[in-house]
Design a protein around this motif. Structure first.
Motif, PDB file in Angstrom:
ATOM      1  N   GLY A  55      -3.374   2.461 -20.329  1.00 39.66           N
ATOM      2  CA  GLY A  55      -2.115   1.945 -20.841  1.00 39.66           C
ATOM      3  C   GLY A  55      -1.893   2.298 -22.300  1.00 39.66           C
ATOM      4  O   GLY A  55      -0.773   2.639 -22.704  1.00 39.66           O
ATOM      5  N   PHE A  56      -2.962   2.252 -23.111  1.00 33.87           N
ATOM      6  CA  PHE A  56      -2.849   2.594 -24.529  1.00 33.87           C
ATOM      7  C   PHE A  56      -2.402   4.045 -24.710  1.00 33.87           C
ATOM      8  O   PHE A  56      -1.491   4.338 -25.499  1.00 33.87           O
ATOM      9  CB  PHE A  56      -4.187   2.365 -25.229  1.00 33.87           C
ATOM     10  N   ILE A  57      -3.032   4.970 -23.987  1.00 29.82           N
ATOM     11  CA  ILE A  57      -2.654   6.386 -24.111  1.00 29.82           C
ATOM     12  C   ILE A  57      -1.216   6.574 -23.644  1.00 29.82           C
ATOM     13  O   ILE A  57      -0.429   7.288 -24.274  1.00 29.82           O
ATOM     14  CB  ILE A  57      -3.594   7.280 -23.291  1.00 29.82           C
ATOM     15  N   ASN A  58      -0.865   5.961 -22.526  1.00 28.49           N
ATOM     16  CA  ASN A  58       0.516   6.062 -22.044  1.00 28.49           C
ATOM     17  C   ASN A  58       1.504   5.581 -23.105  1.00 28.49           C
ATOM     18  O   ASN A  58       2.546   6.210 -23.342  1.00 28.49           O
ATOM     19  CB  ASN A  58       0.698   5.223 -20.782  1.00 28.49           C
ATOM     20  N   ASP A  59       1.204   4.447 -23.729  1.00 27.50           N
ATOM     21  CA  ASP A  59       2.129   3.890 -24.702  1.00 27.50           C
ATOM     22  C   ASP A  59       2.202   4.740 -25.967  1.00 27.50           C
ATOM     23  O   ASP A  59       3.239   4.787 -26.635  1.00 27.50           O
ATOM     24  CB  ASP A  59       1.749   2.450 -25.034  1.00 27.50           C
ATOM     25  N   LEU A  60       1.103   5.426 -26.311  1.00 33.57           N
ATOM     26  CA  LEU A  60       1.139   6.366 -27.432  1.00 33.57           C
ATOM     27  C   LEU A  60       2.034   7.555 -27.106  1.00 33.57           C
ATOM     28  O   LEU A  60       2.932   7.916 -27.880  1.00 33.57           O
ATOM     29  CB  LEU A  60      -0.278   6.841 -27.768  1.00 33.57           C
ATOM     30  N   TYR A  61       1.815   8.178 -25.956  1.00 39.33           N
ATOM     31  CA  TYR A  61       2.556   9.395 -25.639  1.00 39.33           C
ATOM     32  C   TYR A  61       4.023   9.095 -25.316  1.00 39.33           C
ATOM     33  O   TYR A  61       4.899   9.911 -25.594  1.00 39.33           O
ATOM     34  CB  TYR A  61       1.870  10.144 -24.502  1.00 39.33           C
ATOM     35  N   ARG A  62       4.297   7.925 -24.760  1.00 38.52           N
ATOM     36  CA  ARG A  62       5.697   7.529 -24.580  1.00 38.52           C
ATOM     37  C   ARG A  62       6.362   7.290 -25.935  1.00 38.52           C
ATOM     38  O   ARG A  62       7.509   7.703 -26.161  1.00 38.52           O
ATOM     39  CB  ARG A  62       5.779   6.251 -23.733  1.00 38.52           C
ATOM     40  N   SER A  63       5.643   6.650 -26.843  1.00 35.40           N
ATOM     41  CA  SER A  63       6.228   6.283 -28.127  1.00 35.40           C
ATOM     42  C   SER A  63       6.465   7.490 -29.029  1.00 35.40           C
ATOM     43  O   SER A  63       7.301   7.425 -29.943  1.00 35.40           O
ATOM     44  CB  SER A  63       5.323   5.276 -28.850  1.00 35.40           C
ATOM     45  N   LEU A  64       5.734   8.595 -28.818  1.00 31.42           N
ATOM     46  CA  LEU A  64       5.903   9.755 -29.692  1.00 31.42           C
ATOM     47  C   LEU A  64       7.341  10.256 -29.694  1.00 31.42           C
ATOM     48  O   LEU A  64       7.831  10.758 -30.705  1.00 31.42           O
ATOM     49  CB  LEU A  64       4.962  10.883 -29.271  1.00 31.42           C
ATOM     50  N   LYS A  65       8.023  10.135 -28.549  1.00 31.41           N
ATOM     51  CA  LYS A  65       9.426  10.554 -28.491  1.00 31.41           C
ATOM     52  C   LYS A  65      10.359   9.399 -28.123  1.00 31.41           C
ATOM     53  O   LYS A  65      11.565   9.608 -27.980  1.00 31.41           O
ATOM     54  CB  LYS A  65       9.605  11.716 -27.499  1.00 31.41           C
ATOM     55  N   GLN A  66       9.796   8.211 -27.953  1.00 29.52           N
ATOM     56  CA  GLN A  66      10.592   7.028 -27.597  1.00 29.52           C
ATOM     57  C   GLN A  66      11.478   7.309 -26.387  1.00 29.52           C
ATOM     58  O   GLN A  66      12.665   6.974 -26.361  1.00 29.52           O
ATOM     59  CB  GLN A  66      11.426   6.574 -28.798  1.00 29.52           C
ATOM     60  N   GLN A  67      10.869   7.916 -25.378  1.00 28.13           N
ATOM     61  CA  GLN A  67      11.587   8.211 -24.144  1.00 28.13           C
ATOM     62  C   GLN A  67      10.557   8.375 -23.027  1.00 28.13           C
ATOM     63  O   GLN A  67       9.361   8.511 -23.287  1.00 28.13           O
ATOM     64  CB  GLN A  67      12.406   9.495 -24.289  1.00 28.13           C
ATOM     65  N   PRO A  68      10.999   8.368 -21.774  1.00 27.56           N
ATOM     66  CA  PRO A  68      10.043   8.570 -20.679  1.00 27.56           C
ATOM     67  C   PRO A  68       9.300   9.901 -20.817  1.00 27.56           C
ATOM     68  O   PRO A  68       9.833  10.882 -21.341  1.00 27.56           O
ATOM     69  CB  PRO A  68      10.928   8.558 -19.429  1.00 27.56           C
ATOM     70  N   PHE A  69       8.062   9.899 -20.337  1.00 26.81           N
ATOM     71  CA  PHE A  69       7.232  11.099 -20.347  1.00 26.81           C
ATOM     72  C   PHE A  69       6.979  11.528 -18.911  1.00 26.81           C
ATOM     73  O   PHE A  69       7.492  10.919 -17.964  1.00 26.81           O
ATOM     74  CB  PHE A  69       5.920  10.835 -21.091  1.00 26.81           C
ATOM     75  N   LEU A  70       6.204  12.585 -18.745  1.00 32.03           N
ATOM     76  CA  LEU A  70       5.813  13.046 -17.419  1.00 32.03           C
ATOM     77  C   LEU A  70       4.297  13.047 -17.297  1.00 32.03           C
ATOM     78  O   LEU A  70       3.599  13.483 -18.213  1.00 32.03           O
ATOM     79  CB  LEU A  70       6.332  14.463 -17.149  1.00 32.03           C
ATOM     80  N   LEU A  71       3.803  12.555 -16.172  1.00 33.19           N
ATOM     81  CA  LEU A  71       2.408  12.775 -15.796  1.00 33.19           C
ATOM     82  C   LEU A  71       2.367  14.152 -15.157  1.00 33.19           C
ATOM     83  O   LEU A  71       2.786  14.336 -14.014  1.00 33.19           O
ATOM     84  CB  LEU A  71       1.940  11.703 -14.815  1.00 33.19           C
ATOM     85  N   MET A  72       1.885  15.155 -15.905  1.00 24.38           N
ATOM     86  CA  MET A  72       1.914  16.528 -15.422  1.00 24.38           C
ATOM     87  C   MET A  72       0.717  16.858 -14.542  1.00 24.38           C
ATOM     88  O   MET A  72       0.832  17.661 -13.621  1.00 24.38           O
ATOM     89  CB  MET A  72       1.972  17.499 -16.609  1.00 24.38           C
ATOM     90  N   GLU A  73      -0.421  16.254 -14.828  1.00 24.61           N
ATOM     91  CA  GLU A  73      -1.605  16.480 -13.995  1.00 24.61           C
ATOM     92  C   GLU A  73      -2.337  15.159 -13.791  1.00 24.61           C
ATOM     93  O   GLU A  73      -2.475  14.358 -14.711  1.00 24.61           O
ATOM     94  CB  GLU A  73      -2.581  17.470 -14.638  1.00 24.61           C
ATOM     95  N   SER A  74      -2.810  14.972 -12.575  1.00 25.39           N
ATOM     96  CA  SER A  74      -3.736  13.899 -12.243  1.00 25.39           C
ATOM     97  C   SER A  74      -4.466  14.369 -10.998  1.00 25.39           C
ATOM     98  O   SER A  74      -4.154  15.423 -10.447  1.00 25.39           O
ATOM     99  CB  SER A  74      -2.994  12.583 -11.990  1.00 25.39           C
ATOM    100  N   THR A  75      -5.424  13.613 -10.547  1.00 27.50           N
ATOM    101  CA  THR A  75      -6.087  13.983  -9.299  1.00 27.50           C
ATOM    102  C   THR A  75      -5.817  12.929  -8.239  1.00 27.50           C
ATOM    103  O   THR A  75      -5.851  11.726  -8.536  1.00 27.50           O
ATOM    104  CB  THR A  75      -7.601  14.151  -9.476  1.00 27.50           C
ATOM    105  N   PRO A  76      -5.538  13.346  -7.020  1.00 27.55           N
ATOM    106  CA  PRO A  76      -5.385  12.365  -5.954  1.00 27.55           C
ATOM    107  C   PRO A  76      -6.713  11.827  -5.448  1.00 27.55           C
ATOM    108  O   PRO A  76      -6.726  10.892  -4.653  1.00 27.55           O
ATOM    109  CB  PRO A  76      -4.669  13.161  -4.866  1.00 27.55           C
ATOM    110  N   SER A  77      -7.825  12.417  -5.919  1.00 30.05           N
ATOM    111  CA  SER A  77      -9.128  12.005  -5.396  1.00 30.05           C
ATOM    112  C   SER A  77     -10.195  12.000  -6.486  1.00 30.05           C
ATOM    113  O   SER A  77     -10.581  10.957  -6.985  1.00 30.05           O
ATOM    114  CB  SER A  77      -9.545  12.927  -4.248  1.00 30.05           C
ATOM    115  N   LEU A  78     -10.667  13.173  -6.898  1.00 32.05           N
ATOM    116  CA  LEU A  78     -11.720  13.269  -7.887  1.00 32.05           C
ATOM    117  C   LEU A  78     -11.504  14.523  -8.718  1.00 32.05           C
ATOM    118  O   LEU A  78     -10.613  15.325  -8.446  1.00 32.05           O
ATOM    119  CB  LEU A  78     -13.103  13.287  -7.222  1.00 32.05           C
TER     120      LEU A  78
END
Length: 698
Positions: free
Chosen positions: A304-327
């Motif tokens: 949550g902290f990282i999300n709130d930092l990266y959202r706050s950098l532009k004060q707008q919604p961001f995109l989760l560009m990469e994640s893993t569905p498993s590992l």
């Protein structure tokens, strides 16, 4: 709280779901490519990042281009109503380029030229590489700029690293000349040149730190890191020239990162500078869920902290560009997500401001280093396995959340994160070598607000402070005169400011303030720190605050009071019974100084007082136990409420207002039970008043 209109950063009014797609690895398997299109539909995916590492497929020989395969991919994705995020392929060069133009290869800090291989080992200063990337990007923009499936540009991939070649040395000297107005004396003064006879008599004598960790000229180290950020941005800006020219209405992003084990912000680049050059910020999130060193809730709080930092950098919604569905395949232990965690972790990203859930990768590679990295499509090519079904479930959920796209998270609380201050603090040969832990300290101060469901913006020094009721600046070691003036104005105009030990010690050149703590900091805090004691792990001390004892570790500041009020005292050592926590009324606002590093229970109680005093409260109140998180995104008309169980057991919650479940369509009110890892996504009209009146949940 601030009010936001919807911001459609991607121009898409639906949640993006998909991921990195590498058809260039399968060009000899048309059957696989055909299967991909059918599987994309079954997975409820709609958007794909293409071409990230495809340079050798696009230009197999210098000047020989092969775009036909990419034409087909574009058209196939368009055929299923999908969208494309088209990447520029500069993250990895073709071998012919490294062979013919060795200047594109990076030189490390020991002045050794790197060989071809891996990725992200190119020189950002190389004129050849800058020219080649522009040629490629112009061809891509000319060919696909008006394709109806093109949604965004994805510029390169996970920028990072540095080069120490002669071209970069020359660029660094030019950067320094501009910064110091071609005045070598100004540079020597800023770097404290007489120390160890490091005064320069000619610009040509200056080199980058080599190796970085052994250079004792801290001003040089700090300016080198600044240069690396600026040169990376310069390379990025060079890449996008033809893209801005030919496709001015297509938004641009690149994917930011986080350091993974403790999930702290990426340290090598100052993202506060880089973010200004993007239309949309995106990042790649790979938390180590189900690890053996922390609870699931603790990890969720740090996400949550990282999300709130990266959202706050532009004060707008961001995109989760990469994640893993498993590992993943690069943690020390690559543990799979347990049932339920993929939906929960994906919805947490959306709850904190993401308008997408994207994956690395769509299909597992057959060979090389990522053949066992998680993917939507496994080597079995099946839509029936657990991971694929989890992805399809996330897609079905996202299809019901289109109204949330473009909404933001207003906040009355801000925590300040500063890359430059962290660089300088890490360089400082003082305090504890292993215990500075600046990002981790900020997360510790963030914890109470996350547990209380109170939204937080994690901002940087360039951003405006005035809209917040509470500003928290832990361990702000490097503070310029300009920054001090901003803090002073914030408090004078009614803000509440919290500062801690090891703050305000040096200016922007990493030079200490003479005469002790800066006079303006002394004025707004009504005290001054006169000595910092660094403790061994085995040392024990305590702070008495509100008649309760709290454990202190790592650092204790000896404080000299002026007009400040002592709120807590040290219990042991030569500074026993002296102030450890102070408060001070300054004009229209108030300041607090925390002299020692204290346990989480202190933060909970200390910040709970401020929560009550400043009337800080959740956007929507839902009663729940510890380990459940309630996060809210808002449009002018609606609250969108994410209730997430980050515990291993069922959890009761109480919903005090009538809400609608966006997934099931149910109308809900009253008591509800969340299963392990369950998430409920609710909607409430903003016009309905909440029954919340403040105070702790039970």
């Amino acid at each position: 709280m601030k009010e936001y209109e919807k911001t459609y950063t991607t121009k898409a009014k639906f949640m993006l779901h998909g991921g990195d797609y590498n058809p260039d690895q399968w060009l000899d398997r048309p059957d696989i490519l055909a299967d991909d299109i059918e599987l994309m539909k079954l997975a409820h995916t709609n958007t794909f990042s293409i071409g990230i590492f495809a340079w050798s497929a696009l230009e197999p020989e210098e000047g020989i281009y092969r775009f036909e395969w990419l034409d087909e991919i574009f058209n196939n994705i368009q055929g299923i109503g999908g969208r494309v995020i088209l990447a520029t392929p500069s993250g990895a060069r073709p071998a012919w380029m490294s062979q013919k133009y060795p200047e594109v290869l990076r030189v490390n800090a020991s002045r050794v030229k790197q060989l071809h291989g891996g990725r992200h080992n190119h020189c950002f200063t190389s004129g050849v590489y800058r020219e080649k990337t522009q040629v490629m990007n112009r061809l891509l923009a000319e060919r696909y700029g008006e394709h109806p499936s093109l949604l965004m540009w994805h510029i390169s991939n996970e920028y990072g690293g540095e080069c120490h070649c002669e071209k970069c040395q020359a660029a660094f000297r030019d950067w320094l000349k501009e910064k110091y107005n071609h005045d070598l004396k100004s540079l020597n003064d800023a770097w404290w040149g007489p120390f160890w006879s490091h005064t320069y008599s000619d610009w040509s004598q200056i080199e980058s730190p080599s190796p970085l960790g052994e250079n004792m000229v801290h001003g040089l180290n700090l300016d080198w890191r600044r240069f690396v950020t600026d040169q990376t941005i310069s390379f990025f800006e060079n890449e996008i020239v033809p893209i801005r020219e030919l496709t001015p209405n297509i938004p641009i992003t690149t994917n930011f990162m986080a350091d993974t084990h403790e999930l702290i912000p990426f340290q090598a680049l100052d993202y506060s500078k880089f973010a200004k050059h993007l239309d949309v910020l995106s990042w790649d999130a790979y938390p180590a869920w189900h690890n053996d060193w922390e609870s699931t809730a603790d990890l969720a709080m740090r996400v949550g902290f990282i999300n709130d930092l990266y959202r706050s950098l532009k004060q707008q919604p961001f995109l989760l560009m990469e994640s893993t569905p498993s590992l993943v395949n690069w943690h020390k232990v690559n543990k799979a997500k347990r049932p339920g965690m993929h939906l929960l972790s994906s919805m947490q990203m959306v709850a904190h401001g993401s308008d997408s859930v994207m994956y690395f990768q769509w299909r597992k590679s057959r060979g090389s280093s990522e053949k066992f990295h998680g993917a939507v499509v496994d080597h079995d090519n099946s839509s029936e396995n657990r991971v694929f079904q989890d992805v399809a479930g996330v897609g079905q959920t996202l299809e019901k959340l289109s109204d949330i796209v473009g909404t933001n998270r207003p906040a009355d609380v801000a925590i300040l994160y500063d890359w430059e201050s962290n660089w300088a603090l890490n360089d400082a040969q003082g305090f504890g070598k292993e215990t500075k832990r600046y990002p981790q300290t900020l997360v510790a101060h963030y914890r109470t607000f996350w547990e209380q469901d109170i939204p937080v913006d994690v901002i940087t020094k360039e951003q405006e402070f005035s809209g917040y009721k509470l500003l928290i600046v832990p361990m702000l070691y490097l503070v310029s005169e300009e920054m001090i003036a901003g803090l002073k104005s914030f408090v004078a105009n009614g803000g509440t400011l919290v500062m801690t030990y090891i703050s305000g010690l040096v200016n922007e050149h990493d030079l200490t303030y003479l005469g002790g703590w800066h006079k303006d900091l002394q004025a707004i805090f009504g005290m001054r720190p006169v000595e910092t004691d660094t403790l061994y792990p085995s040392d024990k001390n305590y702070v008495i605050y509100r008649n309760q004892s709290y454990e202190l570790k790592d650092y204790a500041t000896v404080i000299e009071l002026n007009t400040a009020k002592p709120e807590g005292q040290y219990k042991e050592d030569f500074y026993a019974n002296t102030p450890a926590v102070t408060s001070h009324q300054y004009k229209g606002g108030k300041t607090y100084y925390l002299g020692g590093r204290l346990e989480d229970e202190f933060h909970r109680n200390f910040y709970q007082e401020l929560i009550s005093e400043l009337a800080l409260h959740p956007a929507v109140f839902i009663k729940h136990e510890k380990g459940v998180s309630v996060q809210v995104r808002q449009s002018p008309e609606h609250d969108y409420i994410f209730v997430m169980n980050f515990t291993e057991e069922k959890q009761p919650i109480v919903i005090e207002d009538q809400v609608k479940d966006l997934v099931t369509g149910e109308e809900l009110k009253g008591e509800l039970t969340l299963e392990k890892y369950e998430v409920r996504i609710l909607e409430k009209a903003r016009g309905r008043a909440s029954s919340f009146e403040g105070g702790m949940r039970s």
